[in-house]
Write an enzyme that holds these catalytic residues in place. Sequence first.
Site, PDB file in Angstrom:
ATOM      1  N   ASP A  28      23.229  32.746  64.557  1.00  0.00           N
ATOM      2  CA  ASP A  28      24.436  33.625  64.536  1.00  0.00           C
ATOM      3  C   ASP A  28      24.328  34.896  65.419  1.00  0.00           C
ATOM      4  O   ASP A  28      23.315  35.395  65.544  1.00  0.00           O
ATOM      5  CB  ASP A  28      24.146  34.448  63.016  1.00  0.00           C
ATOM      6  CG  ASP A  28      25.077  35.389  62.582  1.00  0.00           C
ATOM      7  OD1 ASP A  28      25.877  35.966  63.535  1.00  0.00           O
ATOM      8  OD2 ASP A  28      25.211  35.854  61.360  1.00  0.00           O
ATOM      9  N   TYR A  61      40.234  42.813  64.767  1.00  0.00           N
ATOM     10  CA  TYR A  61      39.883  41.589  65.853  1.00  0.00           C
ATOM     11  C   TYR A  61      40.648  42.398  67.438  1.00  0.00           C
ATOM     12  O   TYR A  61      40.022  42.135  68.148  1.00  0.00           O
ATOM     13  CB  TYR A  61      41.022  40.459  65.933  1.00  0.00           C
ATOM     14  CG  TYR A  61      40.779  39.621  66.585  1.00  0.00           C
ATOM     15  CD1 TYR A  61      39.808  38.603  66.578  1.00  0.00           C
ATOM     16  CD2 TYR A  61      41.809  39.176  67.565  1.00  0.00           C
ATOM     17  CE1 TYR A  61      39.857  37.718  67.751  1.00  0.00           C
ATOM     18  CE2 TYR A  61      41.961  38.337  68.564  1.00  0.00           C
ATOM     19  CZ  TYR A  61      40.851  37.389  68.543  1.00  0.00           C
ATOM     20  OH  TYR A  61      40.752  36.301  69.415  1.00  0.00           O
TER      21      TYR A  61
END
Length: 257
Positions: A57, A149
């Site tokens: 991750d 985003y």
Amino acid sequence: MTDRVAVVTGAGRGIGLATAKRFLAEGWRVALLDIDLDTLTRTVGDLGGETLALHCDVADAAEVRAAIGRAAAHFGRLDALVNNAGTAVFKPMLETTPEEWARVMAVNLTGPFLTVQAAAPLMAETGGGAVVNVTSISGLRASTLRVAYGTSKAALAHLTKQQAVELAGLGIRVNAVAPGPVDTAMAKAVHTPEIRADYHDAIPLNRYGLESELAEVIYFLCSEASSYITGQVLAVDGGFEASGIGLPTLRNARRNL
């Protein structure tokens, strides 16, 4: 070039996988990093060349240090890093939760900070290298449903410049590519025919990009062919960022001349 080593994050599919294949085609050894272990395992099993699967991750500092260190130890060096891993939440700003905002920032912005921090000293040991951060056209042009985003990608573009300035003395170049609409599996799943038509109308080249086209630019920015390029954000978008209004009307008018 056959001794060169690249780490590509988010490499289990899409642009990351296409980029890994491009490096392999040139004889590079490639570490493919992804959070999706099942997809990563299948992907690496299908590839030829010298590869290494890294389950990680990118928002976890300890995992990143371990993964980057493992790649360098396995291959003996590190020459290129492609920060492609990303995530998105497509919701109105007033409906985006703090948790969603934080996760997008952690993956899209903190991730490239952590990977470069881990990789740069290892690159410096063999004279330097190159980093490419994958931002987005959404970081250059605002649009609806992309507050987290788009903001993360805009920040990543500036982080690219900071990294380029600070790491130049170590022989490390840092650039970014900002993809426009690309025919990835995600785009095919979430872009309705109406959305695709809207994009075609707004893009001078009148089509979506291909994953392989992004991979070509990323590889170029990691290769010696771009040895005097650093601190740049290159839109790979068919002209989308450069265009204004009225494109469909002008296109139709030209056909009628």
